[in-house]
Design a protein around this motif. Structure first.
Motif, PDB file in Angstrom:
ATOM      1  N   LEU A  85     -19.255   3.597   5.088  1.00 40.08           N
ATOM      2  CA  LEU A  85     -18.791   2.821   6.301  1.00 40.08           C
ATOM      3  C   LEU A  85     -17.563   3.322   6.901  1.00 40.08           C
ATOM      4  O   LEU A  85     -17.447   3.293   7.942  1.00 40.08           O
ATOM      5  CB  LEU A  85     -18.700   1.346   5.987  1.00 40.08           C
ATOM      6  N   ALA A  86     -16.641   3.986   5.908  1.00 46.61           N
ATOM      7  CA  ALA A  86     -15.516   4.687   6.729  1.00 46.61           C
ATOM      8  C   ALA A  86     -15.973   5.931   7.425  1.00 46.61           C
ATOM      9  O   ALA A  86     -15.291   5.754   8.486  1.00 46.61           O
ATOM     10  CB  ALA A  86     -14.732   4.979   5.172  1.00 46.61           C
ATOM     11  N   LEU A  87     -16.819   6.594   7.014  1.00 44.13           N
ATOM     12  CA  LEU A  87     -17.234   7.689   7.801  1.00 44.13           C
ATOM     13  C   LEU A  87     -18.052   7.343   8.966  1.00 44.13           C
ATOM     14  O   LEU A  87     -17.944   7.709  10.162  1.00 44.13           O
ATOM     15  CB  LEU A  87     -18.159   8.815   7.172  1.00 44.13           C
ATOM     16  N   ARG A  88     -18.671   6.275   8.722  1.00 46.53           N
ATOM     17  CA  ARG A  88     -19.684   5.727  10.026  1.00 46.53           C
ATOM     18  C   ARG A  88     -18.420   5.031  11.212  1.00 46.53           C
ATOM     19  O   ARG A  88     -18.653   5.347  12.290  1.00 46.53           O
ATOM     20  CB  ARG A  88     -20.458   4.657   9.633  1.00 46.53           C
ATOM     21  N   PRO A 111     -20.230 -12.473   9.299  1.00 47.17           N
ATOM     22  CA  PRO A 111     -19.482 -11.356   8.729  1.00 47.17           C
ATOM     23  C   PRO A 111     -20.273 -10.010   9.131  1.00 47.17           C
ATOM     24  O   PRO A 111     -21.265  -9.719   9.167  1.00 47.17           O
ATOM     25  CB  PRO A 111     -19.880 -11.410   7.239  1.00 47.17           C
ATOM     26  N   SER A 112     -19.297  -8.768   8.942  1.00 46.79           N
ATOM     27  CA  SER A 112     -19.562  -7.606   9.353  1.00 46.79           C
ATOM     28  C   SER A 112     -20.377  -6.871   8.070  1.00 46.79           C
ATOM     29  O   SER A 112     -20.399  -7.438   7.051  1.00 46.79           O
ATOM     30  CB  SER A 112     -18.523  -6.632   9.861  1.00 46.79           C
ATOM     31  N   LEU A 113     -20.496  -5.632   8.369  1.00 50.07           N
ATOM     32  CA  LEU A 113     -21.408  -4.846   6.910  1.00 50.07           C
ATOM     33  C   LEU A 113     -20.150  -4.520   6.125  1.00 50.07           C
ATOM     34  O   LEU A 113     -20.230  -4.685   4.910  1.00 50.07           O
ATOM     35  CB  LEU A 113     -21.790  -3.609   7.710  1.00 50.07           C
ATOM     36  N   MET A 114     -18.783  -4.363   6.571  1.00 49.69           N
ATOM     37  CA  MET A 114     -17.666  -4.344   5.728  1.00 49.69           C
ATOM     38  C   MET A 114     -17.452  -5.499   4.989  1.00 49.69           C
ATOM     39  O   MET A 114     -17.202  -5.328   3.641  1.00 49.69           O
ATOM     40  CB  MET A 114     -16.503  -3.756   6.370  1.00 49.69           C
ATOM     41  N   ASP A 115     -17.617  -6.590   5.516  1.00 50.32           N
ATOM     42  CA  ASP A 115     -17.313  -7.720   4.892  1.00 50.32           C
ATOM     43  C   ASP A 115     -18.219  -8.164   3.836  1.00 50.32           C
ATOM     44  O   ASP A 115     -17.995  -8.548   2.786  1.00 50.32           O
ATOM     45  CB  ASP A 115     -17.385  -9.130   6.093  1.00 50.32           C
ATOM     46  N   GLN A 116     -19.420  -7.944   4.126  1.00 42.48           N
ATOM     47  CA  GLN A 116     -20.798  -7.847   3.408  1.00 42.48           C
ATOM     48  C   GLN A 116     -20.464  -7.105   1.899  1.00 42.48           C
ATOM     49  O   GLN A 116     -20.882  -7.496   0.762  1.00 42.48           O
ATOM     50  CB  GLN A 116     -22.008  -7.606   3.565  1.00 42.48           C
ATOM     51  N   ILE A 117     -19.886  -6.039   2.007  1.00 42.97           N
ATOM     52  CA  ILE A 117     -19.338  -4.968   0.966  1.00 42.97           C
ATOM     53  C   ILE A 117     -18.324  -5.595  -0.013  1.00 42.97           C
ATOM     54  O   ILE A 117     -18.324  -5.419  -1.121  1.00 42.97           O
ATOM     55  CB  ILE A 117     -19.184  -3.675   1.371  1.00 42.97           C
TER      56      ILE A 117
END
Length: 1116
Positions: free
Chosen positions: A516-519, A609-615
């Motif tokens: 997700l950081a690179l995305r 929630p966003s993808l980062m929140d789900q993680i």
């Protein structure tokens, strides 16, 4: 005020000059730390008086006489801050000035007070439209704010700043945000005095009267700071002029009139007032102050006198005073007869009554035993109390009757000695056998022979502090490969706040965070302070470096500039006494919350929630229940970090029952229950409340703070294999269940519940490696889950900054209470193992390359032209010429040794000032499509104008004639070109890339300093000489220009390809070196080799010197 109070001293301020009348007391205050009374006069002079007799202590001019009187004092442990109309002054109590701050924005300052940062920061205001935050330690303005009104008095009480306005109003400001949260109408005229203490604010003021102008109001207004409401005023018929809250009795105030009437009154019981009258004769009062101890007060009158009142037997100023430093009495030199014919040998030497240590007799020197070694933790953990003390079972680590030698000699293998510099190795002619021996020696040094014994208590050498040594060639001469022979890159330590390095490595090896950081970094995010983008840049650099050392300078610079990081004390320089384990855990909480917010920022109108929140996010629901009436309230919540909560002491030390497992403690910590006092809406009062959390969902990555604070917690972590490699979690109807070991295997075999299996990615550990080494943080990480090979087996590595080496899993998960304890743990879903997503490379947002981002007009097409996306979109293998210019942001730190040699402690720190990228092929080869000047907000030590072409003002947004961009804006363009596969052509690019903080693989670099280099001659050639010798061109005549240097490197590359095609490369290199020897490898003409240059102006851009027709790319 007690019955024995009386006037104990009276003084008059000294006149401003000889034969002048005494000066009026403009302001005065009691010191909060020492027995001093400070006064300021109307000419800017500050004078202090010591003790109950008010003896003169110090006197100095703090402000210019033209600025008028001193307005106010504030006190810190280090010194005293004073303010006048147009300046702020800070000095020691001895009178030595530390800083004096003036500004064109200071028009009419009146008051100041401390903000929520304590004595490190003050807020300054006055009868003007601006307020200023001032750093007390540095004496600089950190922020300029718009004032809601013109303020004359400012008092601090708890979390509030109370400010009196010119029109008689009172503004209540939050001391953290400095926002006005409440306004009161105090007096119809203006406020004469004000004080705040605890929950109360009291004011005196003026009101207009017909035919009499303004007169003092016959009452004192009182306000509650708890409810932010006005209370009934206190009548004072003679006119309240001054008011002070008693420093030790929170509800008692003292009100004074100008004619000397004094009233001591309890604000909660205003009917019981105590009246006193002071005899003033022919004067009136102009000021009133109460000592912080409550045992004295001071009055100033219109005759320039200061009266001190108190009990002679009890008077003191602060509650607890520090000793006041006085000047040493001068000792007169001994008298001696002296004449021109007196021999020098008659002057005696110092006489010593005791023997000097250097002359101590040998028969009086004795050897003493070393302190006893620490008791083994295995013994301490099984101690049992008896009548004579404690006893424990013999662990049988020694033979019977064996005596331990307590004097432990230093082991050379326990400390890592720095390797030779690369330049020293190059000079030494080594045979192949010597090289092999050196490699073996390196591995033996870094490998501790005791790792097989997992009960070892000594600190292995690989955990010690690693330090970069600097030669005259700088950091590039340091042999980083000595410490790292793996494919994983370490991070350097000479950067501020590099304590975050282990956690950044942990994020890099956690696939879900990495993806997700690179995305996000590949998205069109251009926020200058985005930590998630900087994390993506760093992860990409670490992966491309493949074992070469890297530095997180851009990430840490962005982090250090965040205001939230400053206010939360996350910066090392502002929290020097905070333990690193507490610092990294606080950084973990801040960092995860920040990157989650930044990820959501790039998803507009996204619900849920966003993808980062789900993680990362644990969704909870908190239930608060009143213990009295059982009323329950419920609210949702979320957390990114779970803090471990350990059981009570008796549970851990109970040797009969089983000790709690990690999964049990994790369950208790996630479902944490607390008891606290809170407001019950049903009972309508404060009651005992029970708080309980139910879990709605858990993230795919569990970030856990170990939060070890007790000895019992250390005992748990010292148990071998207490930290499991895998855990299973079930969330069912708000309940959280956690399993490990055999229980986990049983649940997986049954398959009844939907159990989520997590594996341990790594641990950030706090290392205390000895008395002579400062504590530091390391990371032990399992690199297999982030491998692209699905068959990769678990392999643990130690990341000790730039020291990286493989270690056994038992060593990675072994903890010792004396020197190694965990700080942060990371678990990730086992199903996410090997899920490395590189699809971001196919979705790079390249619009930044094709737009002109400045409001300044675009340069002429023959000097600069943006890429045309339809025909010039960068492709793999496309060549671009690059050059960058730098400025010095911090000077190097040098230590002079006793033998006169110099040692670099910390190298200078440079910053990117300008970067230019030109087309490498086609009809427009040499024409720049990137020419960015980078705006710099921090102070610049040296613009290096002769080498950079950058002049003062070029990088300031207010004065620069260039189109300035932020550092991230310029960096992202280079990063996109790198990931599009472009070939970078330039001269001495290694230094440029290191300062820019980007890693470019060797296959994407063409460096002309290596093309025209003969290794056997040990000399590399500068660009100016090569341009003169090979291209017959003169460059850098005045100053360096990055466009000119980039196009010159491009031409040299073309020449090199021509020499290769013709088969004359070796001959041409010999001719070039022969010519160089004749001229000293310096191009003839002005400036020589580029060392001495004239002028201090930024050069005008020059058009590329290429013929536009027939120029082909030399890449084959």
């Amino acid at each position: 005020m007690e019955a024995d109070w009386d006037e104990v001293a009276i003084i008059q301020l000294p006149p401003s000059a000889a034969h002048h009348p005494a000066t009026q007391v403009a302001t005065f205050a009691f010191d909060t730390s020492e027995e001093l009374l400070w006064t300021g006069n109307e000419y800017g002079r500050v004078t202090s008086f010591y003790g109950a007799h008010l003896e003169r202590y110090t006197s100095y001019r703090a402000h210019a006489p033209s600025e008028g009187s001193v307005k106010q004092f504030l006190f810190t442990e280090k010194g005293i801050v004073s303010i006048s109309k147009q300046s702020v002054h800070f000095s020691l109590r001895r009178g030595l000035a530390q800083w004096h701050l003036t500004s064109n924005d200071f028009k009419d300052l009146k008051c100041m007070n401390f903000t929520s940062k304590g004595t490190r920061e003050i807020l300054v205001a006055g009868c003007q439209d601006q307020m200023f935050k001032i750093d007390v330690d540095k004496g600089t303005i950190t922020d300029t704010l718009t004032a809601e009104a013109q303020y004359t008095i400012m008092k601090r009480a708890g979390q509030y700043l109370c400010a009196a306005t010119m029109t008689g109003g009172i503004h209540i400001l939050d001391s953290g945000t400095l926002a006005v949260i409440k306004m009161f109408d105090g007096h119809t005229g203006r406020i004469s005095d004000m004080d705040a203490k605890g929950d109360f604010l009291a004011t005196c003021g003026w009101s207009p009267r017909q035919q009499y102008g303004f007169m003092l109001d016959p009452f004192t207004n009182v306000f509650s700071l708890k409810t932010l409401k006005q209370l009934p005023p206190i009548p004072f018929h003679t006119g309240a002029a001054f008011v002070r809250m008693h420093p030790r009795m929170s509800t008692t105030s003292i009100i004074t009139s100008q004619n000397g009437q004094m009233q001591v009154i309890d604000l909660m019981n205003p009917d019981s007032a105590n009246l006193r009258q002071l005899s003033l004769y022919d004067s009136y009062l102009t000021g009133f102050e109460m000592a912080p101890s409550g045992e004295a007060f001071a009055l100033s009158d219109s005759n320039s006198h200061v009266h001190l009142w108190g009990s002679i037997a009890k008077i003191h100023f602060p509650e607890y005073s520090n000793p006041t430093e006085f000047a040493d009495p001068s000792i007169p030199p001994p008298s001696m007869d002296w004449a021109l014919d007196t021999p020098l040998s008659t002057i005696g030497m110092p006489y010593y009554k005791e023997h000097l240590l250097s002359g101590w007799p040998s028969h009086m020197v004795f050897e003493v035993g070393a302190p006893p070694p620490k008791i083994d933790s295995a013994i301490l953990n099984t101690m049992t109390r008896s009548e004579i003390g404690f006893f424990a079972k013999n662990p049988r680590t020694k033979r019977r009757y064996q005596v331990e030698d307590k004097r432990q000699t230093d082991r050379a293998s326990d400390s890592l000695s720095a390797p030779k510099f690369l330049s020293e190795k190059a000079r030494a002619a080594q045979t192949a056998s010597e090289t092999d021996a050196k490699t073996a020696e390196t591995m033996e040094t870094l490998t501790d022979m005791h790792l097989d014994d997992v009960t070892r208590k000594d600190v292995p050498a690989m955990y010690g502090n690693v330090e970069i040594k600097y030669s005259k060639f700088g950091v590039d001469d340091f042999d980083f490969a000595y410490y790292n022979q793996t494919q994983y890159s370490g991070l350097e330590t000479h950067i501020a706040n590099s304590y975050a390095n282990p956690l950044l490595q942990l994020c890099r090896f956690t696939p879900m965070i990495r993806n997700l950081a690179l995305r996000h970094t590949a998205s069109p995010c251009l926020y200058e302070s985005c930590l998630l983008c900087e994390l993506g840049f760093l992860i990409d650099m670490l992966e491309k470096a493949s074992g070469l050392n890297c530095q997180a300078s851009n990430f840490l610079k962005t982090f250090s500039g965040l205001s939230n990081a400053v206010s939360l004390n996350l910066l090392e320089e502002q929290a020097p006494n905070v333990a690193l384990t507490i610092l990294i855990q606080a950084f973990n909480r801040f960092f995860l919350d920040k990157i989650s917010e930044e990820f959501r920022r790039m998803i507009p109108n996204h619900g849920g929630p966003s993808l980062m929140d789900q993680i990362l996010e644990t969704q909870t629901r908190a239930t608060t229940r009143c213990a009295q009436c059982a009323n329950e309230t419920m609210k949702g919540g979320k957390t990114f970090v779970n803090e471990l909560v350990y059981p009570a002491k008796h549970v851990v030390k109970n040797t009969r029952g089983p000790r709690p497992t990690f999964s049990q403690i994790l369950k208790a910590s996630v479902e944490r229950q607390d008891q606290t006092r809170g407001w019950c809406n049903k009972c309508n009062r404060y009651q005992q409340m029970v708080q309980r959390k139910t879990i709605q969902s858990i993230p795919r990555v569990l970030m856990i703070n170990a939060a070890i604070q007790s000895h019992e917690a250390k005992i748990l972590w010292s148990i071998p294999n207490w930290l499991p490699h895998e855990i299973g979690i079930i969330v069912d109807q708000g309940q959280f269940y956690c399993f490990e070991g055999q229980d986990l295997k049983l649940h997986l075999q049954r398959g009844v519940f939907n159990i989520m299996v997590y594996e341990l990615i790594g641990v950030v550990a706090d290392i205390n490696s000895g008395e002579h080494q400062k504590p530091h943080l390391v990371a032990t990480i399992n690199t297999a889950p982030s491998s692209r090979d699905p068959n990769a087996e678990d392999k643990w590595h130690l990341f000790n900054d730039f020291l990286v080496r493989p270690i056994p899993r038992e060593e990675a998960l072994r903890f010792e209470p004396s020197w190694k304890l965990p700080s942060v743990l990371t678990f990730q879903l086992k199903a996410a193992r090997h899920q490395i997503d590189d699809s971001w490379k196919d979705h790079l947002d390249t619009q930044i390359l094709y737009r002109w981002w400045s409001s300044n007009p675009e340069p002429p097409p023959d000097e600069f032209k943006l890429l045309d996306p339809s025909i010039e979109a960068p492709q793999p293998g496309h060549a671009v010429a690059i050059d960058a210019e730098f400025i010095r942001l911090q000077a190097e730190e040098i230590e002079m040794k006793a033998d006169g040699t110099r040692e670099t402690i910390r190298p200078d720190r440079k910053g990117l000032a300008r970067v230019s990228v030109c087309r490498g092929a086609g009809e427009m080869a040499g024409l720049p499509f990137i020419d960015d000047y980078i705006a710099v907000a921090e102070p610049v030590v040296d613009y290096l104008t002769a080498w950079s072409g950058i002049s003062p003002g070029d990088l300031d947004r207010n004065t620069s004639p260039h189109a300035l961009v932020g550092l991230k804006h310029a960096y992202k363009k280079l990063w996109i070109l790198l990931n599009l596969g472009c070939i970078f052509v330039g001269h001495s690019l290694a230094n440029d890339f290191r300062t820019i903080n980007i890693h470019v693989p060797r296959k994407q670099v063409v460096d002309t300093v290596d093309l025209f280099f003969k290794p056997s001659l040990h000399r590399k050639l500068n660009l100016k000489f090569l341009a003169w010798c090979v291209l017959k061109e003169k460059i850098q005549e005045e100053e360096h220009d990055s466009i000119e240097d980039a196009t010159t490197a491009l031409k040299l590359w073309r020449k090199y390809e021509e020499f290769v095609d013709a088969g004359v490369l070796e001959q041409m290199l010999n001719d070039i070196y022969a010519t160089g020897r004749e001229v000293g490898f310096r191009a003839p003409g002005r400036g020589g080799g580029g060392g001495e240059r004239a002028g201090q102006t930024t050069p005008v851009r020059k058009a590329g010197g290429f013929g536009r027709v027939g120029f082909r790319s030399p890449m084959k």
